[in-house]
Design a protein around this motif. Structure first.
Motif, PDB file in Angstrom:
ATOM      1  N   PRO A  10     -33.725  78.913 -45.053  1.00 22.51           N
ATOM      2  CA  PRO A  10     -32.897  80.032 -45.513  1.00 22.51           C
ATOM      3  C   PRO A  10     -31.683  80.249 -44.623  1.00 22.51           C
ATOM      4  CG  PRO A  10     -35.206  80.613 -45.590  1.00 22.51           C
ATOM      5  CD  PRO A  10     -35.114  79.314 -44.865  1.00 22.51           C
ATOM      6  N   THR A  11     -31.870  80.155 -43.305  1.00 23.18           N
ATOM      7  CA  THR A  11     -30.753  80.344 -42.382  1.00 23.18           C
ATOM      8  C   THR A  11     -29.697  79.280 -42.586  1.00 23.18           C
ATOM      9  OG1 THR A  11     -32.261  81.305 -40.760  1.00 23.18           O
ATOM     10  CG2 THR A  11     -30.117  80.555 -39.945  1.00 23.18           C
ATOM     11  N   VAL A  17     -23.476  78.481 -47.310  1.00 24.21           N
ATOM     12  CA  VAL A  17     -22.750  79.293 -48.282  1.00 24.21           C
ATOM     13  C   VAL A  17     -21.548  79.956 -47.622  1.00 24.21           C
ATOM     14  CG1 VAL A  17     -22.882  81.365 -49.724  1.00 24.21           C
ATOM     15  CG2 VAL A  17     -24.745  79.705 -49.760  1.00 24.21           C
ATOM     16  N   ILE A  18     -21.745  80.488 -46.428  1.00 25.86           N
ATOM     17  CA  ILE A  18     -20.649  81.138 -45.710  1.00 25.86           C
ATOM     18  C   ILE A  18     -19.544  80.130 -45.403  1.00 25.86           C
ATOM     19  CG2 ILE A  18     -20.000  82.254 -43.540  1.00 25.86           C
ATOM     20  CD1 ILE A  18     -22.766  83.568 -43.510  1.00 25.86           C
ATOM     21  N   ILE A  24     -13.214  77.726 -49.223  1.00 26.06           N
ATOM     22  CA  ILE A  24     -12.545  78.059 -50.489  1.00 26.06           C
ATOM     23  C   ILE A  24     -11.425  79.069 -50.254  1.00 26.06           C
ATOM     24  CG2 ILE A  24     -12.859  79.198 -52.725  1.00 26.06           C
ATOM     25  CD1 ILE A  24     -15.684  77.980 -52.802  1.00 26.06           C
ATOM     26  N   ILE A  25     -11.707  80.084 -49.424  1.00 27.49           N
ATOM     27  CA  ILE A  25     -10.701  81.107 -49.129  1.00 27.49           C
ATOM     28  C   ILE A  25      -9.505  80.488 -48.408  1.00 27.49           C
ATOM     29  CG2 ILE A  25     -10.226  83.174 -47.764  1.00 27.49           C
ATOM     30  CD1 ILE A  25     -13.109  84.064 -48.317  1.00 27.49           C
ATOM     31  N   ILE A  26      -9.781  79.610 -47.461  1.00 28.11           N
ATOM     32  CA  ILE A  26      -8.695  78.964 -46.717  1.00 28.11           C
ATOM     33  C   ILE A  26      -7.835  78.108 -47.652  1.00 28.11           C
ATOM     34  CG2 ILE A  26      -8.180  77.231 -44.956  1.00 28.11           C
ATOM     35  CD1 ILE A  26     -10.646  78.272 -43.419  1.00 28.11           C
TER      36      ILE A  26
END
Length: 478
Positions: A10-11, A17-18, A24-26
């Motif tokens: 999970p970690t 994902v982060i 994607i934002i960059i």
């Protein structure tokens, strides 16, 4: 059970994902910044005709349109084409650019009525040589639209305040902006009679005034076709066409894309067309008469407006097929059997090579409705008088560059190159386009005025009250 191993995945997934989200934002920010600081590109004729002396449309633009050289920087809070387009459709512009027009209703020989909104009113005296600007609105729009009011206000400002000191005439196509529909056909990108009649009408009122044209979206398509149809006999000295769907087939079928936002645009345009059409489908309307080409399709049109399921799956191409193909003009070619046939006939790009007046076309590369793939660069290069300026940002009828708050919040960039281009053409010697055709002078027959084969009769607005059955019907027009 090994809890350490179970907690690892999970970690690791969250971290992945982060990381993906940050990437994607960059990437998105890089794309936006690249567009923001990219220069405006000009597509020019390979073998241009001269306008006056050695002046061409290209030299006119390069020397006088400083705003094209500086480029466009979109408002930081409207960074892409979708944001600009959606904001232009949903924002509250009611307090901006408030104008009171003088409406002139022109009845034409085919029975149709044109609503010509003039500002400043005819009672206001301007110099005899003050320019007259004809303005065409977009799909189902009118003189009330914010982008129209904005350009009208700027064009009519005194020269010392950055305007042209002009008089503007907004051509409300038949059935739009509370213009009564008195003919069995509507308007489309292939029908120029409303514009042509308005040009001739204003030329008889102001014979010494140089005339120009500005068109937005669908109105830009009509303006482009009109400039091409008239060729070297055109009474307009120059034209500016903004967000013009020069390739009608590409624009129309592009709106059938399954992309969620494209579907939203197609759905919105379909609803606007049906909403604009609905008041004209009462039993006494010319469109509802059994002789109308639209009559046989009325059951399906009514079903589209009444069925929620069908309303939610509407496509602009289907509404065009049902309406524009049948009653989108009054020529003998109607009705069209297929949408392809109509789009081929009505495509304004077909007329680019016939334009003989300096014309500046401005389009945004991130326009989600008139995409960059729909811009006919080859036809522009083969023309003689048309320049295409492709702006990296701006959306469709957007080009907002103002701050988030304040009086300049809704400042629109495209006003600058429009005024610069028209000023440059206005400064050219009057004789550069040749004398007007003396055989096209006005003659009068009772209440009718004729210029060549084009005629009109002024109609008092009060004589048209009740045309749609009730005042409530009139209130929902367009």
């Amino acid at each position: 059970m090994d809890l350490t191993l179970n907690s690892y995945y999970p970690t690791n997934l969250i971290q992945s994902v982060i990381s993906a989200t940050c990437c994607i934002i960059i990437i998105y920010c890089v794309i936006i910044l690249k567009r923001r600081y990219s220069s405006i590109k000009l597509t020019c004729p390979d073998y241009p005709d001269t306008i006056q002396g050695e002046e061409t449309t290209e030299s006119l633009v390069r020397k006088n349109c400083a705003s094209l050289n500086r480029g466009f920087r979109a408002s930081w809070w409207l960074p892409n084409g979708h944001a600009q387009t959606i904001y232009s459709a949903v924002a509250d512009f009611s307090k901006d650019d408030q104008i009171t027009y003088q409406r002139q209703l022109l009845r034409v020989p085919d029975g149709g009525t044109i609503g010509l909104d003039i500002y400043p009113p005819l009672s206001v005296n301007l110099p005899k040589t003050a320019p007259v600007i004809l303005i065409n609105h977009g799909l189902t729009g009118g003189s009330h639209e914010s982008y129209v009011r904005n350009i009208v206000l700027w064009l009519t400002k005194p020269v010392e305040e950055g305007g042209l000191g002009a008089r503007a005439g907004v051509v409300n196509f038949r059935g739009c902006a509370s213009t009564p529909l008195t003919s069995p056909h509507l308007y489309s990108t292939g029908s120029t009679i409303d514009l042509h009649t308005s040009v001739l009408y204003l030329s008889t009122l102001f014979p010494a005034s140089p005339m120009f044209g500005v068109g937005f979206s669908l109105g830009a398509a009509v303006m482009t076709r009109y400039l091409g149809e008239q060729g070297d006999k055109c009474r307009l000295r120059a034209g500016v066409v903004l967000c013009c769907p020069l390739d009608m087939r590409g624009v129309t079928y592009g709106l059938d894309s399954p992309h969620p936002l494209t579907r939203l645009y197609s759905l919105t345009m379909s609803h606007k067309m049906l909403h604009s059409l609905s008041p004209h489908l009462i039993p006494t309307s010319p469109l509802s008469h059994p002789t109308s080409h639209l009559h046989i399709h009325l059951p399906e049109i009514f079903s589209l407006t009444k069925s929620l399921r069908r309303r939610m799956t509407l496509k602009a191409s289907r509404v065009l097929e049902l309406v524009a193909c049948k009653v989108g003009g009054g020529t003998d070619v109607f009705p069209f059997e297929t949408l392809d046939g109509f789009l081929s006939w009505s495509c304004p790009g077909n007329w680019i090579g016939s334009i003989k007046r300096p014309t500046l076309a401005i389009s945004a590369l991130d326009d989600p409705i008139v995409s960059s793939a729909c811009l006919p660069h080859k036809a522009i290069r083969q023309s003689s008088h048309v320049i295409l300026a492709t702006v990296p940002q701006g959306g469709h009828l957007g080009w907002f560059e103002g701050p988030l708050l304040g009086l300049n919040k809704h400042r629109r960039w495209h006003v600058k190159p429009t005024i610069e281009f028209l000023k440059a053409n206005l400064a050219l010697p009057e004789g550069h386009i040749g004398p007007a055709d003396s055989s096209q002078s006005a003659r009068y027959d009772g209440d009718w005025t004729w210029v060549g084969e084009v005629g009109w009769m002024l109609i008092d607005e009060k004589d048209e009250k009740g045309w749609s059955g009730s005042e409530e019907d009139e209130s929902i027009l367009c």
